[in-house]
Write an enzyme that holds these catalytic residues in place. Structure first.
Site, PDB file in Angstrom:
ATOM      1  CG  ASP A  11      22.988  -0.209 -18.185  1.00 26.78           C
ATOM      2  OD1 ASP A  11      23.041   0.675 -19.066  1.00 26.78           O
ATOM      3  OD2 ASP A  11      23.915  -0.437 -17.385  1.00 26.78           O
ATOM      4  CE1 TYR A 231      28.150  -7.784 -12.686  1.00 30.08           C
ATOM      5  CE2 TYR A 231      29.720  -6.161 -13.468  1.00 30.08           C
ATOM      6  CZ  TYR A 231      28.580  -6.483 -12.764  1.00 30.08           C
ATOM      7  OH  TYR A 231      27.864  -5.496 -12.151  1.00 30.08           O
ATOM      8  CE  LYS A 234      24.714  -8.465  -8.385  1.00 30.20           C
ATOM      9  NZ  LYS A 234      25.529  -9.679  -8.403  1.00 30.20           N
TER      10      LYS A 234
HETATM   11  C1  F6R Z   1      28.050  -2.530 -11.290  1.00 31.15           C
HETATM   12  C2  F6R Z   1      28.516  -1.558 -12.284  1.00 31.15           C
HETATM   13  C3  F6R Z   1      29.826  -0.900 -12.088  1.00 31.15           C
HETATM   14  C4  F6R Z   1      30.879  -1.502 -12.998  1.00 31.15           C
HETATM   15  C5  F6R Z   1      32.226  -0.784 -12.808  1.00 31.15           C
HETATM   16  C6  F6R Z   1      33.273  -1.245 -13.793  1.00 31.15           C
HETATM   17  O1  F6R Z   1      26.849  -3.112 -11.690  1.00 31.15           O
HETATM   18  O2  F6R Z   1      27.853  -1.302 -13.246  1.00 31.15           O
HETATM   19  O3  F6R Z   1      30.235  -0.940 -10.758  1.00 31.15           O
HETATM   20  O4  F6R Z   1      31.024  -2.872 -12.729  1.00 31.15           O
HETATM   21  O5  F6R Z   1      32.063   0.603 -13.007  1.00 31.15           O
HETATM   22  O6  F6R Z   1      32.713  -1.142 -15.051  1.00 31.15           O
HETATM   23  P1  F6R Z   1      33.453  -1.589 -16.392  1.00 31.15           P
HETATM   24  O7  F6R Z   1      33.845  -3.029 -16.217  1.00 31.15           O
HETATM   25  O8  F6R Z   1      32.402  -1.355 -17.435  1.00 31.15           O
HETATM   26  O9  F6R Z   1      34.629  -0.643 -16.513  1.00 31.15           O
HETATM   27 MG    MG Z   2      25.677   0.068 -16.790  1.00 35.64          MG
HETATM   28 MG    MG Z   3      21.954  -0.868 -13.848  1.00 35.23          MG
END
Ligand code: F6R
Ligand code: MG
Ligand code: MG
Length: 372
Positions: A11, A231, A234
């Site tokens: 990604d 984190y 994923k």
């Molecule tokens: C899971 C994912 C999304 C983000 C969520 C919050 O793999 O990519 O669910 O965890 O959109 O994203 P941030 O922390 O970037 O605002």
């Molecule tokens: Mg992403």
């Molecule tokens: Mg992804």
């Protein structure tokens, strides 16, 4: 002819949140692998995306873990990151966790699965690519299609499969070194089940035929959770599975996906939802999910790929997609309670842990038992 199938996926930024890469990023990735094919590093290549991840399928003769191939993938993701930044996309460079390439993409963010094979006269195989899930998403379907006659009728009907398969399983919690165990079906069936029941801890890395030692499958095992210590998205794994003849048939390999099994991933990497088998180049939507898996079928001949067959683009899978949505909605109805959200050790964001610390200071002890 000896060739290597390498799938490397990352990604590096997406449109509208964590939903899909831009067309310009996909075009750039295509240009990169096309020029590597023109230069002779690759014999062929394909680019696809699944949710916010771009997958590079590269065919070559350099073997697995080859530094030139991994560098090509890394450089491609650096280039797509530049485009994502220039377009103001979200999460640009998300999976590039290290500043400089150091010989192999493993442990650096991107997911990879590779197999070196002696090409059969006809060499059909499937590339699975997942988004919003961890590598353990493959435990159930890979074990079932290689070990269970409910899905792999060939275990009963095709004498060449009777000897069973060997599974190499990794303990992904061990970050010091690759900690692996090799077990066989049918003899070690219960031991394998004991490990695979915990897909966030033990994941299938590869599968081989007992009779010949030929490799049938490879899956990515990296856990971003364990690389970055916090984190960063994923893991979004990939797998390559060879099909037909002494391997399970393409349909037998797809069969377990009809369950739409529950897995950990989805929104903030912290929810249990049902996997949805999707068509190529599908996006992420509801609740930053659901967890999706695509399946691309190819044949490779003298290092050259046929066109793709999109294996989940068939009316049967519309039914499974609906079932998957229903299963996801059923567990989502439970919100954050119990098994709906990940357990403490798998929560991918730190908010709950920080809240608990703060609240712990406010707890009082009542009716303390006097010991003297
Ligand atoms: C899971 C994912 C999304 C983000 C969520 C919050 O793999 O990519 O669910 O965890 O959109 O994203 P941030 O922390 O970037 O605002
Ligand atoms: Mg992403
Ligand atoms: Mg992804």
């Amino acid at each position: 002819m000896k060739i290597t199938l390498s799938v490397i996926k990352a990604d590096t930024g997406s449109i509208g949140g964590h939903n899909r890469p831009s067309e310009a990023m996909v075009v750039k990735a295509k240009e990169q692998v096309e020029s590597a094919t023109a230069n002779g590093l690759l014999t062929d290549a394909r680019i696809t995306f699944t949710g916010d991840d771009i997958a590079l399928l590269m065919i070559h003769t350099k073997g697995v873990d080859n530094a030139d191939i991994h560098k090509l993938a890394w450089d491609t993701f650096v280039e797509t990151t530049k485009i994502a930044k220039s377009q103001g996309l979200y999460g640009a460079g998300q999976d590039l966790l290290k500043d400089a390439f150091s010989g192999n993409v493993r442990g650096m963010g991107p997911g990879s699965a590779e197999i070196e094979i002696e090409e059969r006269p006809a060499e059909p195989f499937i590339v699975f690519a997942g988004d919003k899930c961890g590598p353990g998403v493959f435990n159930y379907p890979l074990f079932e299609c290689f070990a269970n006659p409910y899905h792999n009728a060939g275990l009963l009907l095709a004498p060449e499969m009777r000897a069973g398969f060997t599974f190499t399983i990794m303990d992904v919690n061990n970050t010091e070194a690759d900690k692996i165990i090799t077990l066989k079906v049918p003899e070690d069936y219960y031991d394998i089940a004991t490990l695979l029941r915990d897909p966030n801890h033990f994941v299938i890395e590869s599968v081989r035929e007992n009779a010949t030692g030929l490799q049938a499958a490879a899956a990515s095992t990296s856990r971003l959770h364990n690389i970055a210590g916090k984190y960063v998205g994923k893991d979004d794994p990939v797998a390559i599975v060879r099909t037909q003849k002494t391997f399970p048939s393409t349909g037998e390999i797809l069969s377990p996906w009809a369950l739409a099994h529950y897995t950990l991933g989805d929104n903030r990497g912290s929810h249990h939802v049902a996997v949805m088998p999707v068509k190529q180049n599908s996006i992420i939507s509801y609740f930053d999910g659901p967890t999706i898996i695509s399946a691309a079928g190819y044949c490779v001949h003298e290092g050259h790929l046929t066109e793709v067959v999109d294996l989940f683009d068939q009316p049967f899978w519309d039914y499974v997609r609906n079932k998957s949505a229903e299963k996801t909605l059923a567990i989502r109805a439970q919100g954050f309670y119990g098994p709906s959200m990940a357990g403490m050790d798998e929560l991918e964001y730190t908010g709950v842990v920080e809240n608990l610390k703060r609240l712990d200071a406010k707890f009082i002890l009542r009716n303390t038992i006097k010991t003297s």
